[in-house]
Write a protein that holds these residues in place. Structure first.
Motif, PDB file in Angstrom:
ATOM      1  N   LEU A   1      -6.836   2.675   5.297  1.00 21.30           N
ATOM      2  CA  LEU A   1      -8.058   2.287   4.581  1.00 21.30           C
ATOM      3  C   LEU A   1      -8.093   0.784   4.340  1.00 21.30           C
ATOM      4  O   LEU A   1      -9.159   0.157   4.413  1.00 21.30           O
ATOM      5  CB  LEU A   1      -8.148   3.037   3.254  1.00 21.30           C
ATOM      6  N   ALA A   2      -6.958   0.192   4.068  1.00 21.28           N
ATOM      7  CA  ALA A   2      -6.896  -1.254   3.860  1.00 21.28           C
ATOM      8  C   ALA A   2      -7.243  -2.010   5.142  1.00 21.28           C
ATOM      9  O   ALA A   2      -7.943  -3.037   5.110  1.00 21.28           O
ATOM     10  CB  ALA A   2      -5.506  -1.655   3.368  1.00 21.28           C
TER      11      ALA A   2
ATOM     12  N   GLN B   1       0.839  -1.196   0.000  1.00 15.84           N
ATOM     13  CA  GLN B   1       0.000   0.000   0.000  1.00 15.84           C
ATOM     14  C   GLN B   1       0.875   1.246   0.000  1.00 15.84           C
ATOM     15  O   GLN B   1       1.802   1.361   0.794  1.00 15.84           O
ATOM     16  CB  GLN B   1      -0.924   0.017   1.228  1.00 15.84           C
ATOM     17  N   GLU B   2       0.581   2.173  -0.885  1.00 17.07           N
ATOM     18  CA  GLU B   2       1.344   3.411  -0.969  1.00 17.07           C
ATOM     19  C   GLU B   2       0.661   4.511  -0.165  1.00 17.07           C
ATOM     20  O   GLU B   2      -0.513   4.799  -0.371  1.00 17.07           O
ATOM     21  CB  GLU B   2       1.479   3.846  -2.439  1.00 17.07           C
TER      22      GLU B   2
ATOM     23  N   ASN C   1       0.253   6.510   3.850  1.00 12.44           N
ATOM     24  CA  ASN C   1      -0.326   6.120   5.135  1.00 12.44           C
ATOM     25  C   ASN C   1      -1.850   5.998   5.088  1.00 12.44           C
ATOM     26  O   ASN C   1      -2.430   5.122   5.718  1.00 12.44           O
ATOM     27  CB  ASN C   1       0.080   7.127   6.211  1.00 12.44           C
ATOM     28  N   LEU C   2      -2.512   6.897   4.353  1.00 12.15           N
ATOM     29  CA  LEU C   2      -3.968   6.835   4.272  1.00 12.15           C
ATOM     30  C   LEU C   2      -4.428   5.526   3.651  1.00 12.15           C
ATOM     31  O   LEU C   2      -5.344   4.869   4.169  1.00 12.15           O
ATOM     32  CB  LEU C   2      -4.510   8.016   3.472  1.00 12.15           C
ATOM     33  N   ASN C   3      -3.804   5.100   2.567  1.00 14.18           N
ATOM     34  CA  ASN C   3      -4.190   3.843   1.926  1.00 14.18           C
ATOM     35  C   ASN C   3      -3.939   2.644   2.838  1.00 14.18           C
ATOM     36  O   ASN C   3      -4.678   1.653   2.793  1.00 14.18           O
ATOM     37  CB  ASN C   3      -3.436   3.664   0.612  1.00 14.18           C
ATOM     38  N   LYS C   4      -2.891   2.731   3.655  1.00 13.21           N
ATOM     39  CA  LYS C   4      -2.628   1.643   4.606  1.00 13.21           C
ATOM     40  C   LYS C   4      -3.775   1.509   5.609  1.00 13.21           C
ATOM     41  O   LYS C   4      -4.274   0.409   5.866  1.00 13.21           O
ATOM     42  CB  LYS C   4      -1.310   1.895   5.339  1.00 13.21           C
TER      43      LYS C   4
END
Length: 655
Positions: A288-289, A280-281, A283-286
């Protein structure tokens, strides 16, 4: 100590006293409560009386008296006067408020217009699901035979009540008007010194132990109003000596320890978090995952679409709170357990997390100055991402990761942390996060019949709300509901071939498809055909058409709606003018409408409508500004009602 004033123990001491009192009063409340009911005499004036509060009332409350013995019981005595056949039919089944749970000493007496009275020998009480606005609630109900215009109905019931009055609600407003609503509060003198009330939408008469409202109008629903919990007339009881800022410090410390304990990232949680954020690229996407995993893989036992049976829910209610690794292993839990699992995963991934407790738009607005923790009915998890705190609620089935429920936007609450409580108000998602897209492909006949296909795409809060509403419905019920919704907007609409997709799908947008046929949609004259192009946005009457307003106007969330419509036109006709109406633009929203012609094998009118509302976040409009809001929506109604005129080219040349 100040003379004449009662000294108060420290905050911790008061907390212990309250807890001990609550435990002790549980025993008192379980003692048998019985005795013959002493009915108040019905007077000749009451028998002859016409409606007082509302001349057109079918039923009126003559008095609604409640004796509150703190920690023991609430004793109700209520008298109704029936004025019409409809009133008699409505009260042939009595529904007591949803807040009333256990009942004792239930009595029913009916006095006929000639003055004869009869007490019901037996009252059979049953639980019944009823609708309050758009909500379904469980109420206690029982049948009352023999009512007619002129009858007087007396009711008595007693509700055992353990504990203090902290957070107790004294309602003054009901579905029928009331001449007098009064509460007599009997409490211990040292507790009375601390007892305070917050009045909402009313100014009751105050006695030494009583609170009374007279000539109270019936509660009336209005479109886009706040919840009944916020819009009706009531008092909220609380202890100002118990709940001060120091209390919140201690409350925060207790809840923070609880949150830290149940979000402790053990080895299985750490390993899972590492796998989920891999690749995941940003911090937000991390984060969200992590939220998406919890929402998609862990069932919430209280979600109707979870597949969890009633028996399984009852078993969950009996056991203690499970830890994140247990929730992960079982793949099922209550909302708090799912959110705690997400909090543990976020901590394992290296993010700082906190718990947010807040009020909901359906309940009382939290205010730390009266500081009743019972007003904090919802909880979310806050995660600090790149210096900014974001809120997550993976326990709510249909809310997309990174969003909270619409009824939790713009709400007050407190964030729990090791540094102490932080009182705050939640922000709202921008309009583009709740996107509704409508696609219509139609053909207009020479006689004015419009027919074609429609696709409605409902995302964000709108989609989540509809999914929650639809998931319990059978296919037949769902089809009928869609028909009612379309017919309510478009007069004479024939709706067939209905298909609703992705109702319980957590990832996909809710889509409603149907075939639409509207005879006479285009108005035919001798030479002309008149068409209103905004087919899917038209309403029979504008929002907020009532000239007066009782309650504030509430929009729970911001949204964007985009309509893409193409209408194949009859051959041999052309538009007199394709000029559209002036668009609407303000600091809270805008409406843009555009027409264009697409020429090819078929002559088509293309209509693009873009509507954005709530650019400043969730809106609450006070009653004094209702006129301004009404003008805005009437203007938008006129834009959507704009018509274009077509006629043959030869007719155009002769004019």
């Amino acid at each position: 100590m100040i003379p004449g004033k009662m000294s108060r123990p420290g905050v911790l001491g008061r907390y212990l006293v309250v807890m001990i009192c609550r435990l002790a009063l549980v025993f008192v409340a379980c003692l048998p409560l019985a005795g013959k009911i002493e009915w108040r005499r019905v007077t000749p004036e009451e028998l002859k009386s016409a409606p007082v509060v509302d001349p057109g009332a079918a039923v009126e409350i003559l008095f609604y008296h409640v004796l509150i013995r703190e920690g023991v019981s609430w004793d109700y005595s209520v008298r109704y006067k029936i004025f019409t056949e409809k009133g008699a039919a409505d009260f042939s089944t009595v529904k007591l408020p949803a807040s009333i749970t256990e009942l004792k000493d239930v009595g029913v007496r009916v006095t006929q217009p000639d003055g004869t009275s009869a007490e019901l020998p037996k009252v059979e009480i049953r639980d019944q699901v009823t609708k309050v606005g758009r909500l379904k609630v469980l109420v206690k109900s029982f049948a009352v035979p023999g009512l007619k215009p002129g009858s007087i109905l007396d009711l008595h019931w007693l509700m055992p009540q353990a504990g203090l009055l902290q957070g107790a609600r004294l309602d003054y407003q009901f579905d029928v008007p009331a001449r007098e609503v009064s509460y007599l509060i009997k409490t211990k003198q040292h507790e009375r010194a601390w007892l305070s009330y917050a009045s909402f939408n009313c100014r009751p008469e105050i006695g030494s132990m009583t609170r009374t409202m007279r000539n109270v109008p019936a509660f009336r629903e209005e479109e886009n109003m706040p919840s009944r919990a916020r819009a009706s007339m009531y008092d909220l009881a609380y202890y100002d000596g118990l709940f001060q800022r120091n209390w919140w410090d201690q409350f925060n410390e207790m809840r923070w320890k609880h949150f830290a304990k149940y979000t402790e990232p053990t080895r299985p949680i750490q390993e899972l978090a590492k796998r989920l954020i891999a690749g995941q690229e940003g911090n937000l996407n991390k984060v969200l995952a992590l939220a998406a995993f919890c929402r998609e893989n862990i069932k919430n036992v209280y979600n109707a679409g979870s597949g969890v049976t009633t028996e399984e829910r009852e078993e969950f209610a009996k056991r203690k709170l499970q830890k994140p690794e247990e929730t992960l292993a079982l793949k099922v839990g209550i909302g708090k357990e799912i959110n705690f699992l997400f909090g543990a995963l976020a901590r394992a991934a290296g993010f700082e997390t906190r718990q947010l407790l807040l009020s909901e738009a359906t309940g009382v607005d939290f205010d730390y100055r009266r500081a009743d923790e019972g007003e904090l009915t919802a909880d979310e998890v806050g995660v600090e991402i790149d210096g900014r705190w974001r809120l997550f609620d993976p326990a709510t089935r249909y809310v997309m990761p990174g969003m909270v429920r619409g009824q939790e936007e713009g709400q007050s609450g407190m964030m729990i942390s090791a540094k102490g409580p932080h009182f705050m108000t939640t922000s709202g998602a921008p309009p583009d996060q709740t996107l509704m897209r409508n696609i219509g492909r139609f053909k207009l006949s020479e006689d004015g019949t419009l027919e074609g296909t429609v696709e409605e795409w409902h995302g964000g809060h709108a989609g989540a709300s509809l999914k929650e509403r639809y998931e319990d419905l059978s296919p037949a019920e769902l089809e009928n509901l869609v028909k009612e919704q379309v017919r309510g907007r478009i007069e004479g609409a024939e709706v067939t071939e209905i298909n609703v997709e992705n109702v319980t799908d957590l990832k996909k947008t809710l889509v409603i498809k149907y075939t639409l046929r509207v005879p006479g949609y285009g108005i035919r004259t001798a030479k002309r055909l008149i068409l209103a192009p905004s087919v899917l946005a038209r309403r029979r009457q504008p929002l907020f058409s009532s000239p007066t307003r009782t309650h504030p106007v509430q929009f729970n969330y911001s949204y964007t709606r985009w309509d893409d419509i193409a209408i194949e036109l009859p051959e041999g006709l052309e538009f007199e003018s394709l000029t559209g109406p002036a668009n609407f633009q303000s600091d809270v929203g805008h409406l843009h409408l555009q027409y264009s012609l697409e020429k090819g094998k078929a002559h088509k009118l293309v209509v693009t409508r873009q509507f954005k509302w709530g650019t400043r976040g969730p809106l609450r409009v006070p009653v004094e500004y209702y006129g301004n809001l009404q003008k805005i929506f009437h203007t938008m109604h006129e834009i959507d009602d704009h018509v274009l005129t077509m006629r043959p080219p030869a007719a155009a040349a002769t004019q």
